[in-house]
Scaffold this active site. Structure first.
Site, PDB file in Angstrom:
ATOM      1  N   GLY A   1       0.845  -1.192   0.000  1.00  0.00           N
ATOM      2  CA  GLY A   1       0.000   0.000   0.000  1.00  0.00           C
ATOM      3  C   GLY A   1       0.881   1.244   0.000  1.00  0.00           C
ATOM      4  N   CYS A   2       0.312   2.369  -0.404  1.00  0.00           N
ATOM      5  CA  CYS A   2       1.106   3.597  -0.502  1.00  0.00           C
ATOM      6  C   CYS A   2       1.572   4.055   0.879  1.00  0.00           C
ATOM      7  CB  CYS A   2       0.302   4.680  -1.212  1.00  0.00           C
ATOM      8  SG  CYS A   2      -1.401   4.821  -0.655  1.00  0.00           S
ATOM      9  N   TYR A   3       0.647   4.152   1.838  1.00  0.00           N
ATOM     10  CA  TYR A   3       1.048   4.602   3.180  1.00  0.00           C
ATOM     11  C   TYR A   3       2.043   3.620   3.828  1.00  0.00           C
ATOM     12  CZ  TYR A   3      -3.113   7.758   3.181  1.00  0.00           C
ATOM     13  OH  TYR A   3      -4.062   8.714   2.918  1.00  0.00           O
TER      14      TYR A   3
ATOM     15  N   THR B   1       4.217   1.810   2.438  1.00  0.00           N
ATOM     16  CA  THR B   1       5.544   1.960   1.824  1.00  0.00           C
ATOM     17  C   THR B   1       6.357   2.977   2.631  1.00  0.00           C
ATOM     18  OG1 THR B   1       4.671   1.412  -0.347  1.00  0.00           O
ATOM     19  CG2 THR B   1       6.762   2.611  -0.304  1.00  0.00           C
TER      20      THR B   1
END
Ligand SMILES: NC(=O)C1=CN([C@@H]2O[C@H](COP(=O)(O)OP(=O)(O)OC[C@H]3O[C@@H](n4cnc5c(N)ncnc54)[C@H](OP(=O)(O)O)[C@@H]3O)[C@@H](O)[C@H]2O)C=CC1
Ligand SMILES: CC(=O)N[C@@H](CCC(=O)OP(=O)(O)O)C(=O)O
Length: 310
Positions: free
Chosen positions: A116-118, A120
């Site tokens: 997921g972006c967060y 990462t």
């Protein structure tokens, strides 16, 4: 023969960005479905089984369905960008810089779960400190973040950009996931090597792409005699030689007055800052990335390249 790549969900936000990144590459053959047929399950099943690598850019349920469409003996390799498999032991977690052996695990895996972006940003900041036992496993980690609104896919983009949308959001910046149970918590905890579930407070700003993830720490709650230089050195050593992760020097972090969430928009890299209070009591770890770059599509292409090279 060139490897065949199929992007299931290629007309969505993440899928389109991957397609753009792959345009012009002559070492692969991208096989496709016309936009009007994107939900045609027979066509999807056909392409999924024809592909050497399928990149799934779908909601969780559709990702699970796509994996189910691969016959038992089928050898299609899969990169899934959804939340569905990120803590599944049968899948390699697709954060190549998470530890030195991770790139090889991704390269040889059949199933890769893109982070997921967060997570990462959060895992990038926390995991090296856990691996060095600087951060106790039961430390009460807090993760505070802002994302560009493309992070919410086509639906959130429409709500932010179209003021005729009945669910239009006019706010310049809003907090959400207020009950502290965002879907990214399990992967943050597992791949952050944390015993205690972090407190995660995300928000969205009125800009399309970009992200800041912050993890502030009390130095007196860390293991050993800790100072900002040792924390910075641990992150710098962890990411030494990694082309997609840059650790700002302590001097650069100390002289930075503001960090612009959009600064790395349109790139596939991530930059980490280690800031601290003048009295040495507190540090703030900060990750800057593009939610659609290193946070999604850029990481998916990085993982595809690792898999193709194996
Ligand atoms: N946006 C981001 O920053 C990030 C997104 N991700 C993840 O990537 C995945 C895709 O997200 P995103 O691109 O943002 O979402 P979008 O909503 O922008 O795109 C999803 C695409 O999947 C299609 N789709 C939905 N259901 C089905 C189905 N049953 N069969 C076939 N196609 C289907 C949609 O078609 P239709 O238009 O018909 O709905 C759309 O084209 C999600 O799992 C998301 O959580 C991960 C990291 C970051
Ligand atoms: C701004 C915004 O809404 N962001 C999304 C997460 C984007 C992402 O990383 O998605 P996946 O984990 O689903 O792959 C959210 O909070 O649900």
């Amino acid at each position: 023969m060139k490897p065949k790549i199929f992007i299931d969900g290629e007309h969505g936000t993440t899928g389109l960005q991957i397609r753009t990144r792959l345009a012009g590459r002559d070492d692969i053959n991208v096989i496709s479905i016309p936009e009007a047929e994107r939900r045609n399950d027979a066509m999807r099943e056909d392409r999924l089984n024809e592909a050497d690598i399928a990149i799934l850019c779908l909601p969780d349920g559709a990702s699970r369905q796509a994996v189910g469409m691969l016959g038992g003996s089928n050898s299609t390799r899969v990169i899934d960008t959804s939340t569905a498999f990120r803590t599944d032991a049968g899948w390699a977690y697709g954060f190549a810089e998470m530890e030195r052996a991770q790139a090889e695990r991704i390269a040889s895996a059949r199933f890769v779960a893109n982070p997921g972006c967060y997570p990462t940003g959060a895992i990038a900041l926390v995991r090296p400190l856990r691996m060095e036992n600087i951060l106790p496993s039961d430390y009460p980690v807090t993760v505070n973040a802002v994302s560009g609104y493309t992070g919410g896919g086509k639906q959130l983009i429409a709500r932010m950009e179209d003021d005729t949308n009945p669910d239009h959001i006019g706010a310049p910046h809003f907090a959400y996931a207020l009950t502290l149970r965002h879907k990214h918590l399990p992967e943050m905890q597992e791949h952050g090597l944390l015993d205690r579930l972090p407190l995660f407070t995300p928000s969205v700003g009125r800009f399309p792409q970009g992200m800041i993830v912050q993890v502030p720490l009390f130095l007196d709650l860390l293991n050993g005699e800790m100072d900002i230089a040792k924390i910075h050195a641990a992150l710098e050593a962890h990411y030494a030689g990694q082309p997609f992760v840059d650790v700002a020097s302590l001097e650069e972090s100390a002289s930075t007055e503001r960090i612009n969430a959009e600064e790395l928009a349109g790139t596939d890299g991530m930059k980490l800052f280690v800031c601290g209070s003048p009295d040495g009591a507190h540090v703030n770890l900060i990750a800057l990335l593009d939610n659609l770059g290193k946070g999604a599509s850029g990481a998916a292409v990085q993982n595809m390249n690792l898999m193709l090279a194996s």
